[in-house]
Design a protein around this motif. Sequence first.
Motif, PDB file in Angstrom:
ATOM      1  N   GLN A  26      16.230  -3.021  -3.186  1.00 36.04           N
ATOM      2  CA  GLN A  26      15.711  -3.206  -4.518  1.00 36.04           C
ATOM      3  C   GLN A  26      14.648  -2.166  -4.870  1.00 36.04           C
ATOM      4  O   GLN A  26      14.386  -1.905  -6.032  1.00 36.04           O
ATOM      5  CB  GLN A  26      15.129  -4.617  -4.656  1.00 36.04           C
ATOM      6  N   ALA A  27      13.993  -1.611  -3.844  1.00 35.03           N
ATOM      7  CA  ALA A  27      12.982  -0.612  -4.111  1.00 35.03           C
ATOM      8  C   ALA A  27      13.647   0.654  -4.635  1.00 35.03           C
ATOM      9  O   ALA A  27      14.737   1.028  -4.211  1.00 35.03           O
ATOM     10  CB  ALA A  27      12.195  -0.300  -2.841  1.00 35.03           C
ATOM     11  N   ALA A  28      12.997   1.320  -5.562  1.00 33.00           N
ATOM     12  CA  ALA A  28      13.538   2.561  -6.115  1.00 33.00           C
ATOM     13  C   ALA A  28      13.624   3.607  -5.029  1.00 33.00           C
ATOM     14  O   ALA A  28      12.737   3.712  -4.192  1.00 33.00           O
ATOM     15  CB  ALA A  28      12.634   3.051  -7.242  1.00 33.00           C
ATOM     16  N   PRO A  29      14.714   4.398  -4.985  1.00 36.55           N
ATOM     17  CA  PRO A  29      14.890   5.384  -3.926  1.00 36.55           C
ATOM     18  C   PRO A  29      13.704   6.311  -3.777  1.00 36.55           C
ATOM     19  O   PRO A  29      13.322   6.664  -2.676  1.00 36.55           O
ATOM     20  CB  PRO A  29      16.152   6.131  -4.365  1.00 36.55           C
ATOM     21  N   GLU A  30      13.094   6.674  -4.900  1.00 38.20           N
ATOM     22  CA  GLU A  30      12.016   7.634  -4.795  1.00 38.20           C
ATOM     23  C   GLU A  30      10.766   7.028  -4.158  1.00 38.20           C
ATOM     24  O   GLU A  30       9.851   7.759  -3.768  1.00 38.20           O
ATOM     25  CB  GLU A  30      11.675   8.213  -6.177  1.00 38.20           C
ATOM     26  N   SER A  31      10.690   5.713  -4.093  1.00 36.18           N
ATOM     27  CA  SER A  31       9.507   5.079  -3.514  1.00 36.18           C
ATOM     28  C   SER A  31       9.528   5.113  -1.988  1.00 36.18           C
ATOM     29  O   SER A  31       8.530   4.827  -1.352  1.00 36.18           O
ATOM     30  CB  SER A  31       9.404   3.632  -3.995  1.00 36.18           C
ATOM     31  N   GLY A  32      10.664   5.426  -1.400  1.00 30.41           N
ATOM     32  CA  GLY A  32      10.769   5.448   0.053  1.00 30.41           C
ATOM     33  C   GLY A  32      10.952   4.052   0.607  1.00 30.41           C
ATOM     34  O   GLY A  32      11.002   3.060  -0.132  1.00 30.41           O
ATOM     35  N   PRO A  33      11.077   3.935   1.929  1.00 32.55           N
ATOM     36  CA  PRO A  33      11.278   2.628   2.563  1.00 32.55           C
ATOM     37  C   PRO A  33      10.107   1.684   2.306  1.00 32.55           C
ATOM     38  O   PRO A  33       8.955   2.115   2.187  1.00 32.55           O
ATOM     39  CB  PRO A  33      11.394   2.974   4.058  1.00 32.55           C
ATOM     40  N   ALA A  34      10.409   0.397   2.220  1.00 35.09           N
ATOM     41  CA  ALA A  34       9.359  -0.612   2.092  1.00 35.09           C
ATOM     42  C   ALA A  34       8.682  -0.769   3.443  1.00 35.09           C
ATOM     43  O   ALA A  34       9.339  -1.021   4.447  1.00 35.09           O
ATOM     44  CB  ALA A  34       9.968  -1.936   1.641  1.00 35.09           C
ATOM     45  N   LYS A  35       7.384  -0.590   3.488  1.00 31.92           N
ATOM     46  CA  LYS A  35       6.652  -0.702   4.745  1.00 31.92           C
ATOM     47  C   LYS A  35       6.215  -2.140   4.950  1.00 31.92           C
ATOM     48  O   LYS A  35       5.446  -2.686   4.154  1.00 31.92           O
ATOM     49  CB  LYS A  35       5.437   0.217   4.752  1.00 31.92           C
ATOM     50  N   LEU A  36       6.725  -2.748   6.008  1.00 25.35           N
ATOM     51  CA  LEU A  36       6.406  -4.139   6.322  1.00 25.35           C
ATOM     52  C   LEU A  36       5.479  -4.188   7.536  1.00 25.35           C
ATOM     53  O   LEU A  36       5.784  -3.613   8.578  1.00 25.35           O
ATOM     54  CB  LEU A  36       7.674  -4.946   6.626  1.00 25.35           C
ATOM     55  N   TYR A  57      16.342  -2.510  14.215  1.00 25.57           N
ATOM     56  CA  TYR A  57      16.219  -3.089  12.882  1.00 25.57           C
ATOM     57  C   TYR A  57      16.153  -1.998  11.817  1.00 25.57           C
ATOM     58  O   TYR A  57      16.819  -2.081  10.778  1.00 25.57           O
ATOM     59  CB  TYR A  57      14.985  -3.987  12.798  1.00 25.57           C
ATOM     60  N   GLU A  58      15.351  -0.980  12.062  1.00 21.40           N
ATOM     61  CA  GLU A  58      15.222   0.093  11.079  1.00 21.40           C
ATOM     62  C   GLU A  58      16.526   0.871  10.923  1.00 21.40           C
ATOM     63  O   GLU A  58      16.845   1.356   9.825  1.00 21.40           O
ATOM     64  CB  GLU A  58      14.078   1.029  11.468  1.00 21.40           C
ATOM     65  N   ALA A  59      17.304   0.983  12.012  1.00 20.06           N
ATOM     66  CA  ALA A  59      18.595   1.663  11.905  1.00 20.06           C
ATOM     67  C   ALA A  59      19.549   0.888  10.999  1.00 20.06           C
ATOM     68  O   ALA A  59      20.332   1.458  10.249  1.00 20.06           O
ATOM     69  CB  ALA A  59      19.208   1.844  13.296  1.00 20.06           C
ATOM     70  N   ALA A  60      19.473  -0.446  11.085  1.00 16.67           N
ATOM     71  CA  ALA A  60      20.344  -1.285  10.260  1.00 16.67           C
ATOM     72  C   ALA A  60      19.798  -1.485   8.853  1.00 16.67           C
ATOM     73  O   ALA A  60      20.541  -1.858   7.947  1.00 16.67           O
ATOM     74  CB  ALA A  60      20.547  -2.641  10.935  1.00 16.67           C
ATOM     75  N   ASP A  65      10.597   0.043   6.747  1.00 18.82           N
ATOM     76  CA  ASP A  65       9.800   0.718   7.772  1.00 18.82           C
ATOM     77  C   ASP A  65       8.873  -0.322   8.381  1.00 18.82           C
ATOM     78  O   ASP A  65       7.948  -0.818   7.720  1.00 18.82           O
ATOM     79  CB  ASP A  65       8.988   1.860   7.139  1.00 18.82           C
ATOM     80  N   LEU A  66       9.139  -0.697   9.628  1.00 20.04           N
ATOM     81  CA  LEU A  66       8.346  -1.740  10.281  1.00 20.04           C
ATOM     82  C   LEU A  66       7.083  -1.159  10.910  1.00 20.04           C
ATOM     83  O   LEU A  66       7.129  -0.149  11.614  1.00 20.04           O
ATOM     84  CB  LEU A  66       9.167  -2.428  11.378  1.00 20.04           C
ATOM     85  N   ASP A  67       5.975  -1.831  10.658  1.00 21.51           N
ATOM     86  CA  ASP A  67       4.706  -1.495  11.299  1.00 21.51           C
ATOM     87  C   ASP A  67       4.273  -2.723  12.086  1.00 21.51           C
ATOM     88  O   ASP A  67       3.647  -3.644  11.549  1.00 21.51           O
ATOM     89  CB  ASP A  67       3.659  -1.130  10.248  1.00 21.51           C
ATOM     90  N   ILE A  68       4.659  -2.768  13.368  1.00 15.81           N
ATOM     91  CA  ILE A  68       4.358  -3.926  14.217  1.00 15.81           C
ATOM     92  C   ILE A  68       2.998  -3.709  14.877  1.00 15.81           C
ATOM     93  O   ILE A  68       2.797  -2.740  15.603  1.00 15.81           O
ATOM     94  CB  ILE A  68       5.456  -4.133  15.272  1.00 15.81           C
ATOM     95  N   GLN A  69       2.087  -4.627  14.627  1.00 20.35           N
ATOM     96  CA  GLN A  69       0.728  -4.518  15.133  1.00 20.35           C
ATOM     97  C   GLN A  69       0.430  -5.671  16.092  1.00 20.35           C
ATOM     98  O   GLN A  69       0.691  -6.832  15.770  1.00 20.35           O
ATOM     99  CB  GLN A  69      -0.274  -4.532  13.981  1.00 20.35           C
ATOM    100  N   ILE A  70      -0.100  -5.338  17.262  1.00 20.05           N
ATOM    101  CA  ILE A  70      -0.441  -6.349  18.260  1.00 20.05           C
ATOM    102  C   ILE A  70      -1.845  -6.881  17.994  1.00 20.05           C
ATOM    103  O   ILE A  70      -2.788  -6.116  17.820  1.00 20.05           O
ATOM    104  CB  ILE A  70      -0.366  -5.765  19.684  1.00 20.05           C
ATOM    105  N   GLN A  71      -1.964  -8.209  17.970  1.00 19.82           N
ATOM    106  CA  GLN A  71      -3.243  -8.865  17.703  1.00 19.82           C
ATOM    107  C   GLN A  71      -3.725  -9.639  18.924  1.00 19.82           C
ATOM    108  O   GLN A  71      -2.934 -10.273  19.623  1.00 19.82           O
ATOM    109  CB  GLN A  71      -3.093  -9.841  16.523  1.00 19.82           C
ATOM    110  N   ALA A  72      -5.032  -9.617  19.168  1.00 15.65           N
ATOM    111  CA  ALA A  72      -5.627 -10.396  20.259  1.00 15.65           C
ATOM    112  C   ALA A  72      -5.794 -11.847  19.811  1.00 15.65           C
ATOM    113  O   ALA A  72      -6.066 -12.129  18.638  1.00 15.65           O
ATOM    114  CB  ALA A  72      -6.981  -9.811  20.645  1.00 15.65           C
ATOM    115  N   TRP A  73      -5.625 -12.783  20.751  1.00 13.64           N
ATOM    116  CA  TRP A  73      -5.799 -14.192  20.415  1.00 13.64           C
ATOM    117  C   TRP A  73      -7.248 -14.499  20.057  1.00 13.64           C
ATOM    118  O   TRP A  73      -7.523 -15.343  19.204  1.00 13.64           O
ATOM    119  CB  TRP A  73      -5.356 -15.068  21.587  1.00 13.64           C
TER     120      TRP A  73
END
Length: 418
Positions: A26-36, A57-60, A65-73
């Motif tokens: 749904q994002a416009a092509p010029e906006s690039g991948p949606a960063k999650l 996931y990103e290949a499919a 664009d996934l930004d996976i961040q590790i959080q401390a408990w």
Amino acid sequence: MKHRLTAVAAALALAAAACGSDAGTQAAPESGPAKLTVWIMDGSVTQELLKTFETGYEAAHPQVDLDIQIQAWDGIGERVTAALASTDAPDVIEVGNTQVAQYAASGGVTDLTGKVADLQGEDWLPGLAQPGNIDGRQYGIPWYAANRVVVYHKDLFEKAGVQPPKTRDEWLDATEKLNQGGNQGIYLTGQTWYALAGFIWDEGGDLAVQEGGQWKGALDTPQALAGMEFYKRLQALGKGPKDADEANPPQHEVFAQGKVAQIIAVPGVAARVLEVEPGMEDKMGYFPIPGKTPDKPGTVFTGGSDLIIPVASQHQEEAYEVVKALAGEEFQTELAKAMSFVPNRTSLAGVLSGDEGTAAMATGAANGRATPNTPNWAAVEATSVIKQYMTAVLTGADPATEARKTSESITATLNSGS
């Protein structure tokens, strides 16, 4: 635990594609991948498995664009609360299963009730699904579970001529026989309250109940008192301190000395035992906490994690697709194998059959429960009133009197601010 990851990247990519939608386009092509942005808790997933998931996931989903961040408990409650109140929240957050009610009460968590069927919610572990369901609405999506089993010393069992018990009565008899020759039949501290909760649930009682819109502490019911009585009998068959929990001293260090026949812990404790004493590697066995009858294991507290989507996420549909992939069969299978966790679905318990500890855990998880589903339960735990109650009873105080006082305290805490 071996990581069979090189062969699963393609499988995860296919799974991600299968559960994907055109939301990301749904994002416009010029906006690039949606960063999650995805918050994952430290210790929940290996870096290798996360990287495999991210790549697949990103290949499919080239529009994501996934930004996976590790959080401390440590301090995570404050960080999640602040994120939910912000306008720039992460898109997906892993939270402890008993924390969902607290976060949902803020109004900052997306209601995913309409997605339950799509996620095969009828197959979820009850102990994970229930805490994520608030007033009939599903806010937390079950991710993985971990619950306690009995970890036992095989050599001491063989020497005493006993087998892993199937019922509570057999457990008491076996533990008494193991309690010989300078060995402890069981090392159970006086404040291992999650184990107590299971015994109370087995008797048909609860820690607290909801009546007329108000919460009420329930440790003073006959059923809860029966659970405490069983705990007292079992705890007396070892030398665990009556005024401490399993972390003081760390029970894995006590077990590693080789003179304790049993502890109640998650199977992952074995790794910590081996850090202290590598020679214990082939001496540890596991069985589900016994129930009152041989056909049903003891009820256990189901710990673990849920996945939530903040209302403030700017990518609701894309975030849901990530949750669906993480909660799906392919990733659940690899997560269980990599981390010795119980998958979120009862039908996936078989993936753990090759590992004695996790198989025992999965058996118990099918009869799992959670703590009272109220935002104020965390405040009850913070007061340590249940631990104090247990110590009082184990050191000679009248159980009914102590249970009544503790129930009154729980009632006041649960209804504060209501």
